[in-house]
Design a protein around this motif. Structure first.
Motif, mmCIF file in Angstrom:
data_model
loop_
_atom_site.group_PDB
_atom_site.id
_atom_site.type_symbol
_atom_site.label_atom_id
_atom_site.label_comp_id
_atom_site.label_asym_id
_atom_site.label_seq_id
_atom_site.Cartn_x
_atom_site.Cartn_y
_atom_site.Cartn_z
ATOM 1 N N UNK B 126 8.149 -4.618 16.724
ATOM 2 C CA UNK B 126 6.919 -4.019 16.218
ATOM 3 C C UNK B 126 6.578 -2.704 16.887
ATOM 4 N N UNK B 224 0.802 -2.715 1.763
ATOM 5 C CA UNK B 224 -0.007 -2.326 0.623
ATOM 6 C C UNK B 224 -1.024 -3.405 0.305
ATOM 7 N N UNK B 225 -0.607 -4.657 0.458
ATOM 8 C CA UNK B 225 -1.516 -5.771 0.189
ATOM 9 C C UNK B 225 -2.493 -6.015 1.325
ATOM 10 N N UNK B 226 -2.412 -5.198 2.367
ATOM 11 C CA UNK B 226 -3.373 -5.318 3.449
ATOM 12 C C UNK B 226 -3.051 -6.368 4.489
ATOM 13 N N UNK B 227 -1.763 -6.736 4.613
ATOM 14 C CA UNK B 227 -1.399 -7.751 5.606
ATOM 15 C C UNK B 227 -1.415 -7.141 7.003
ATOM 16 N N UNK B 228 -1.928 -7.889 7.965
ATOM 17 C CA UNK B 228 -1.943 -7.393 9.335
ATOM 18 C C UNK B 228 -0.564 -7.590 9.945
ATOM 19 N N UNK B 229 -0.379 -7.024 11.133
ATOM 20 C CA UNK B 229 0.925 -7.137 11.793
ATOM 21 C C UNK B 229 1.282 -8.593 12.072
ATOM 22 N N UNK B 230 0.277 -9.334 12.543
ATOM 23 C CA UNK B 230 0.539 -10.745 12.844
ATOM 24 C C UNK B 230 0.948 -11.493 11.592
ATOM 25 N N UNK B 232 2.365 -10.224 9.004
ATOM 26 C CA UNK B 232 3.710 -9.834 8.591
ATOM 27 C C UNK B 232 4.775 -10.499 9.463
ATOM 28 N N UNK B 233 4.485 -10.621 10.755
ATOM 29 C CA UNK B 233 5.434 -11.328 11.631
ATOM 30 C C UNK B 233 5.597 -12.764 11.164
#
Lengths: 319, 327
Positions: B126, B224-230, B232-233
């Motif tokens: 990340x 684009x869908x607004x997912x946070x890093x966590x 996405x992990x």
């Protein structure tokens, strides 16, 4: 025009704290920032945890042993001395061990890499009859082996105890390395190339030595490095197969000094406690210096090797 | 013209002689194929001789676990004694301790040392700055190039009760020095922590390679869908590396009782034997130092079979769970 202005408007929309979706994305940005900070902090701490002990060893190796003993050495060396290093370089066991290690490393690496590359190429050839069964013969040994005792007895029956062969042969071919090499050949040597070469009359030998090997330099480098590191660092085969301490590789010498340490080797013969304690501190100093000296070659080579090892991990992951 | 020759060579025996019985042709064809590939067999020969001598001969020798081995009679002619050595091991007072110690270290190692490289890889992956990423990688995996002997040597000097770094810190904080390397209760923590220290960075590389193979489009879409890093992990990275994780986990299980034997041996002192004596070090002591070849071979075999059983069980579980498997 509209294309260039569009991104700036969305950026603006994100910046303005509207209710609804932008707010959502702002909160996510905040969460991401917290995550970034936390991740960086964790990694920095990990780096510190890895580096500090090594750094301490280095500064302790040049510090006055009394200062180390009293816990005065934390960030910088104090009372610089090179006595530890002088003692190491005056120690014939170290030089002898280093010589043996170099010999074992060069011979062992040459044997291992040659054997593995040849075998891996043959096993990568889909047109070799019996390829699957032969491969299975190798793979089985990954999951079941005869164990330490029978290996020892076999080496003894071969009359290899206390010879260089006991150090370089029993672990010569690692099946894992063989698999990595084989999948490298499978992925990088196109079949068409071989067919073309065969049409021009090249035998398998010729093709392998004149075409395949020159195309496989990254693999050859990786294999050489894997084996150099392994031989440089290994001690166990030497421990069980060698009795004659003039044949000990460096790691075994180090083990005897660093771990099975005996103060008597520093030359004091009893007497008053003060000189005994001083001798002990010098012995500790020598240990710090010894750790530095024995790890330095690989640490210096590391940035150069990293590229190849990362590539190796990729090949392994692909498999 | 000469170009078409070799291409033809493979076919003619199959096409123009249909009146001969099919099997005979394929047999002679196979022989000819084998003969034509002789250079490949020559290339393979050294490695083949190697595994026959250094892997299969010892495997054949495993029968001494059921015999009373003596050097005169060798593997084959030593007298059979059945399961005597196994019975003796199971009934010996060390059995519970040695097997217990082995499982302790193995399970502790697996629980602690297995997840950490995954976490590190996810974090490193990340990082935004390529340079910091590379630097972190290099530093974290450098200890893997330090030999086991030197790592244990570092433990001895740093944890030394008289002058070690750690005990100096403890004393500075007002505590009493601890003799880490000479106490049974400290063996396991020291063993596992040093294992993480030395190997986590190197194990991380494989996961990083797997993470690099994940399609970046997935991350872009999630962003684009607004997912946070966590998120996405959790929903992209973890599922993406799951096959690699599973395979490495099965391999780790398969090696569960073998790993770290050299380090355990090096870390042993007379004072921590009650926790540091594991199956393999016991085999080494009983077999090579006391020359009880058959008895220790039996213990080694016990260890190998236990390992193999664990591997098979976990591979089956992975297959049932529709995960990646070894075979």
């Amino acid at each position: 025009m509209s294309l260039t202005t569009k991104p700036s408007t969305t950026r603006q929309a994100n910046r303005t704290p509207n209710p609804g979706r932008p707010k959502q994305s702002l909160r996510d940005k905040y969460g991401d920032r917290v995550f970034n900070i936390a991740a960086t902090a964790v990694l920095l701490l990990s780096i510190l945890a890895v580096v500090y002990p090594l750094y301490f060893i280095v500064i302790a190796s040049v510090s006055d042993p009394n200062a180390v003993y009293e816990g005065k050495v934390w960030l910088f060396p104090s009372g610089v001395t090179t006595e530890g290093y002088e003692r190491i370089f005056a120690d014939s066991r170290i030089w002898n061990g280093l010589g043996n290690t170099l010999l074992y490393t060069i011979l062992g690496t040459a044997i291992s890499v040659t054997t593995i590359l040849c075998a891996a190429y043959a096993l990568s050839r889909k047109d070799m009859p019996g390829r699957k069964i032969l491969m299975l013969l190798f793979v089985i040994t990954m999951f079941f082996d005869g164990g330490l005792i029978t290996k020892y007895l076999v080496v003894r029956d071969l009359g290899m105890l206390d010879t260089i062969w006991a150090v370089v042969l029993p672990g010569a071919v690692g099946v894992w390395n063989l698999i990595i090499a084989r999948s490298f050949f499978e992925h990088t040597i196109p079949n068409e190339l071989r067919e073309a070469a065969q049409m021009d009359g090249a035998t398998d030998f010729k093709f392998f030595f004149n075409m395949v090997l020159p195309l496989s330099k990254p693999l050859i480098m990786l294999m050489i490095m894997v084996h150099v590191v392994a031989h440089w660092n290994s001690f166990f085969d030497a421990l069980i197969f060698l009795n004659d301490d003039t044949k000990y590789p460096l790691q075994l010498v180090l083990r005897n000094i660093l771990i099975q340490s005996d103060v008597s080797s520093t030359g004091t013969t009893g007497g008053d406690i003060e000189s005994y304690a001083a001798a002990q501190r010098i012995a500790e100093l020598t240990k710090y210096a010894m750790i530095v000296v024995s790890s330095l070659p690989l640490m210096i080579a590391l940035p150069f090797m990293q590229k190849h090892f990362t590539k190796g991990a990729m090949i392994g992951a692909v498999k | 013209m000469s170009r078409t020759m070799p291409a033809k060579r493979g076919r003619p025996s199959a096409a123009p002689v249909p009146q001969l019985p099919q099997r005979k042709i394929s047999a002679s064809l196979r022989l000819r194929r084998i003969f034509r590939a002789w250079q490949l067999y020559v290339l393979l020969a050294p490695a083949l001789v190697y595994i026959l001598v250094f892997k299969y001969w010892p495997m054949y020798g495993v029968q001494i676990a059921f015999k009373n081995y003596n050097p005169v009679d060798g593997f084959t002619d030593s007298p059979w004694v059945g399961l005597d050595h196994f019975v003796r091991f199971v009934n010996s007072y060390q059995f519970g301790q040695v097997v217990g110690n082995t499982l302790w270290i193995a399970v502790l190692g697996l629980l602690v040392a297995f997840p950490i490289p995954i976490i590190l890889a996810l974090l490193v992956n990340q990082l935004q700055s390529e340079r910091f990423k590379k630097f972190t990688q290099t530093v974290l995996y450098s200890p893997a190039f330090i030999s086991t002997v030197v790592v244990v040597g570092i433990m001895f000097v740093i944890l030394s009760p008289r002058s070690g770094l750690v005990n100096n810190a403890i004393q500075l904080a007002g505590g009493d020095p601890i003799f880490f390397m000479g106490s049974a209760e400290w063996f396991r923590p020291v063993y596992v922590i040093s294992d993480v220290w030395q190997n986590a960075g190197f194990s991380m590389i494989v996961y990083l390679a797997a993470l690099a193979a994940i399609d970046p489009a997935l991350h872009d879409a999630a962003k684009v869908d607004g997912a946070s890093k966590l998120q996405r992990i959790r929903h992209i990275d973890l599922p993406g590396i799951m096959p690699v994780v599973t395979i490495l986990f099965i391999l780790a299980i398969g090696n569960l009782l073998n790993v770290g034997f050299e380090k355990a041996l090096l870390m042993q002192t007379p004072l921590n034997l009650s926790t540091s004596e594991i199956i393999q070090t016991y085999v080494y002591h009983a077999g090579l130092q006391q020359a009880q070849f058959s008895y220790s071979a039996a213990i080694g075999l016990f260890n190998s079979l236990l390992n193999l059983a664990l591997l098979l069980v976990f591979n089956t579980i992975a297959r049932r769970a529709n995960q990646a498997t070894l075979w």
